[in-house]
Design an enzyme around this catalytic site. Structure first.
Site, short mmCIF file in Angstrom:
data_model
loop_
_atom_site.label_atom_id
_atom_site.label_comp_id
_atom_site.label_asym_id
_atom_site.label_seq_id
_atom_site.Cartn_x
_atom_site.Cartn_y
_atom_site.Cartn_z
N GLN A 23 0.67 -1.20 0.01
CA GLN A 23 0.07 0.12 0.09
C GLN A 23 0.88 1.23 0.07
OE1 GLN A 23 -3.41 2.50 2.52
NE2 GLN A 23 -3.06 0.27 3.32
N GLU A 30 1.45 -1.40 8.27
CA GLU A 30 0.61 -0.26 8.74
C GLU A 30 0.70 -0.12 10.08
OE1 GLU A 30 -1.22 2.31 7.22
OE2 GLU A 30 -1.54 3.10 9.34
N ASP A 46 0.79 3.98 5.71
CA ASP A 46 1.02 3.55 4.52
C ASP A 46 0.87 4.79 3.62
OD1 ASP A 46 1.75 0.93 4.69
OD2 ASP A 46 -0.06 0.21 4.68
N GLY A 69 -7.25 20.06 20.13
CA GLY A 69 -7.08 21.44 20.00
C GLY A 69 -7.45 21.94 21.37
N GLY A 70 -7.44 23.34 21.50
CA GLY A 70 -7.59 24.14 22.54
C GLY A 70 -9.22 24.30 22.80
N1 CAO Z 1 11.99 -9.96 -9.85
C1 CAO Z 1 12.75 -10.84 -8.90
N2 CAO Z 1 12.53 -10.64 -7.43
C2 CAO Z 1 11.84 -9.68 -7.07
C3 CAO Z 1 11.03 -8.63 -8.19
C4 CAO Z 1 11.23 -8.99 -9.20
N3 CAO Z 1 10.63 -8.24 -10.23
N4 CAO Z 1 10.18 -7.94 -7.12
C5 CAO Z 1 10.71 -8.11 -5.75
N5 CAO Z 1 11.38 -9.01 -5.93
C6 CAO Z 1 11.94 -9.90 -4.63
C7 CAO Z 1 13.05 -9.07 -3.70
O1 CAO Z 1 14.33 -9.11 -4.89
C8 CAO Z 1 12.89 -9.76 -2.58
O2 CAO Z 1 13.82 -10.92 -2.66
P1 CAO Z 1 15.02 -11.04 -1.38
O3 CAO Z 1 14.39 -10.95 -0.03
O4 CAO Z 1 15.48 -12.35 -1.86
O5 CAO Z 1 15.86 -9.99 -1.87
C9 CAO Z 1 11.50 -9.85 -2.59
O6 CAO Z 1 10.98 -10.12 -3.71
C10 CAO Z 1 10.76 -8.78 -1.91
O7 CAO Z 1 11.17 -8.51 -0.70
P2 CAO Z 1 10.34 -7.69 0.51
O8 CAO Z 1 11.17 -7.71 1.72
O9 CAO Z 1 10.24 -6.35 0.03
O10 CAO Z 1 8.87 -8.42 0.58
P3 CAO Z 1 8.25 -9.01 1.82
O11 CAO Z 1 6.79 -9.56 1.25
O12 CAO Z 1 9.21 -10.03 2.50
O13 CAO Z 1 7.92 -8.10 2.65
C11 CAO Z 1 7.04 -5.65 3.46
C12 CAO Z 1 7.02 -6.91 2.44
C13 CAO Z 1 6.05 -4.69 2.92
C14 CAO Z 1 6.88 -6.09 4.80
C15 CAO Z 1 8.37 -5.11 3.08
O14 CAO Z 1 8.59 -4.88 1.74
C16 CAO Z 1 8.85 -3.77 3.92
O15 CAO Z 1 8.98 -3.74 5.06
N6 CAO Z 1 8.91 -2.64 3.03
C17 CAO Z 1 9.05 -1.43 3.67
C18 CAO Z 1 7.91 -0.77 4.35
C19 CAO Z 1 6.73 -0.77 3.86
O16 CAO Z 1 6.58 -0.25 2.78
N7 CAO Z 1 5.65 -1.29 4.37
C20 CAO Z 1 4.31 -1.08 3.94
C21 CAO Z 1 3.38 -2.01 3.53
S1 CAO Z 1 2.06 -1.95 3.43
O17 CAO Z 1 1.24 -1.96 4.90
#
Ligand code: CAO
Length: 425
Positions: free
Chosen positions: A17, A139, A168, A247-248
């Site tokens: 998101q 979030e 988010d 607020g106040g």
């Molecule tokens: N081709 C190949 N690999 C891909 C890719 C593509 N097009 N797009 C993504 N990937 C891979 C990445 O390389 C990564 O792999 P590795 O871990 O092996 O390096 C993986 O997919 C994505 O990892 P991620 O950590 O971003 O995804 P997740 O589902 O494990 O975690 C989240 C999700 C949201 C917790 C994490 O991305 C995060 O903390 N983001 C920052 C904070 C944020 O924006 N949070 C909001 C979320 S909405 O509530």
């Protein structure tokens, strides 16, 4: 009519998101947003909270309007070549991967900057540098770590998270602002830069008034909090203040006619000092205008429960809309508690494009929230979200200028294929 960000090309590596809300805004301002998704899988939200089987969820469609989608395995060697070419052709790369993902993919800031020194690299992470910088965040984690949850809810209840996605969508807004500021600065410097927005920072920014109150606590009780009038001592940290106004001007949520059966038959009522005399007349307490216990705001602070109790006796005789109409005639600040059903049916929100009906080839018509920012010379037209990989070939040809032969070569390389499942030994 032209659009504010026409000519700006965004390489959109966002998912879930926070990041998608940022790039959706940029798309509404006219940027060409190219969403890069994993072949076969795509943004995980496509398949989450599905209300209809096998079609992109509302979760996804409502966050990814006006974008194009290319699928690309960026861990495949040919995929990396395509990504490099896209970096050369785009102005901004936006991502909200977990910490370190872009580096592991082989595209740290230094490399991106060397490929395209004008590129702005914009990132959302859960936390800024510090003890939690390597943590993944969703979030509610941001709401809890940014000071919102500890100050939301009732004093004697649990900390609460809010329904509004302040971690988010709030951080998405911050990042979008950072990106347009960096694009402006680039017109002077000619260089790209890193833009980062952490979700904890974003929530704390929105909880600013509570940090204000934390410091006020050192100099005495917070007199506008209900607990002051109730004689309950304050502790070391800002307490949860229920529905007290931040607020106040003291405010509360009060029952209206029908509250026994309708969970949203309530109104927010603010006893603004400037209209106190009018409030007294409306609720039938004209003597409170001059009575020393009620006439001045400081005297009222210890009697807020009694005062709001009396006002509620009046609001309970009216529907929330009747109360709103009567109070607004006297400029008394108030607002009905509107349900999502009421908002969805609100014709004035439809007229301004804040709520829009969108048609999608697989799911049909649905409602979405349009651009909350209105510009007189850059109108936003909400277009449906892309299907997974819908524009892959179009982007390879049109943005990268590749020939049929080169596109076929990429198709043959596996860079556009879903990752193969490794058979269990
Ligand atoms: N081709 C190949 N690999 C891909 C890719 C593509 N097009 N797009 C993504 N990937 C891979 C990445 O390389 C990564 O792999 P590795 O871990 O092996 O390096 C993986 O997919 C994505 O990892 P991620 O950590 O971003 O995804 P997740 O589902 O494990 O975690 C989240 C999700 C949201 C917790 C994490 O991305 C995060 O903390 N983001 C920052 C904070 C944020 O924006 N949070 C909001 C979320 S909405 O509530």
């Amino acid at each position: 009519m032209t659009k504010a960000l026409k000519g700006v090309r965004i390489l959109d590596f966002t998912h879930v998101q926070s990041g998608p809300t940022c790039t959706q805004l940029l798309a509404w301002f006219g940027a060409d947003v190219i969403k890069v998704e994993r072949p076969g899988v795509g943004d995980i939200t496509r398949g989450q909270l599905q209300d209809k089987p096998k079609v992109d969820s509302l979760y996804f469609t409502m966050l990814n309007h006006n974008k194009r989608s290319i699928t690309l395995d960026t861990k495949n060697p040919k995929g990396k070549e395509v990504l490099t070419a896209l970096i050369e052709k785009c102005d901004v790369l936006v991502e909200n991967f977990g910490p370190g993902v872009l580096d592991r993919m082989g595209f740290p800031w230094e490399k991106i900057h060397s490929i395209n020194p004008k590129m702005i690299v914009a990132s959302i992470k859960g936390f800024g540098p510090g003890p939690y910088e390597d943590c993944k965040v969703y979030e509610n984690v941001a709401q809890c770590t940014g000071g919102s949850a500890s100050t939301t809810g009732f004093r004697d209840g649990l900390p609460l998270v809010t329904g509004a996605q302040i971690g988010d969508s709030g951080t998405g807004l911050n990042l979008a602002l950072g990106i347009v500021a960096a694009l402006y600065q680039r017109t002077v410097t000619g260089k790209g830069q890193k833009v980062t927005a952490s979700m904890q920072d974003g929530v704390l920014n929105l909880a600013r008034v509570k940090l204000r109150d934390q410091q006020r606590l050192a100099h005495g009780p917070l007199t506008e909090y209900s607990q002051f009038g109730e004689g309950i001592p304050f502790g070391e940290a800002v307490p949860r203040a229920g529905n007290d106004s931040g607020g106040g001007q003291p405010g509360r949520i009060l029952k209206c006619k029908g509250w026994e059966t309708d969970p949203n038959a309530y109104i927010y009522f603010i006893t603004q000092a400037a209209v106190w005399e009018k409030i007294c007349d409306v609720i039938g307490e004209p003597t409170w205008k001059t009575h020393p216990d009620y006439a001045k705001p400081p005297a009222r602070l210890t009697r807020l429960n009694e005062i709001f109790g009396r006002i509620e006796q009046w609001t309970m005789t009216k529907t929330k809309f009747e109360a709103m109409e009567i109070l607004n005639k006297d400029d008394i600040p108030c607002g009905p508690i509107l349900s999502m059903k009421e908002l969805a049916e609100d014709q004035s929100l439809r007229a301004t494009g804040t709520i829009v009906e969108v048609d999608h080839p697989e799911r049909g018509k649905y409602l979405s929230v349009g651009n909350p920012i209105k510009m007189s010379d850059s109108p936003s037209e909400v277009k449906r979200s892309p299907l997974l990989g819908e524009h892959t070939d179009e982007i390879l040809r049109q943005v990268l200028g590749l020939s049929d032969h080169q596109v076929a070569e990429i198709h043959g390389s596996g860079a556009l294929d879903p990752p193969r499942k490794i058979a269990a030994e």
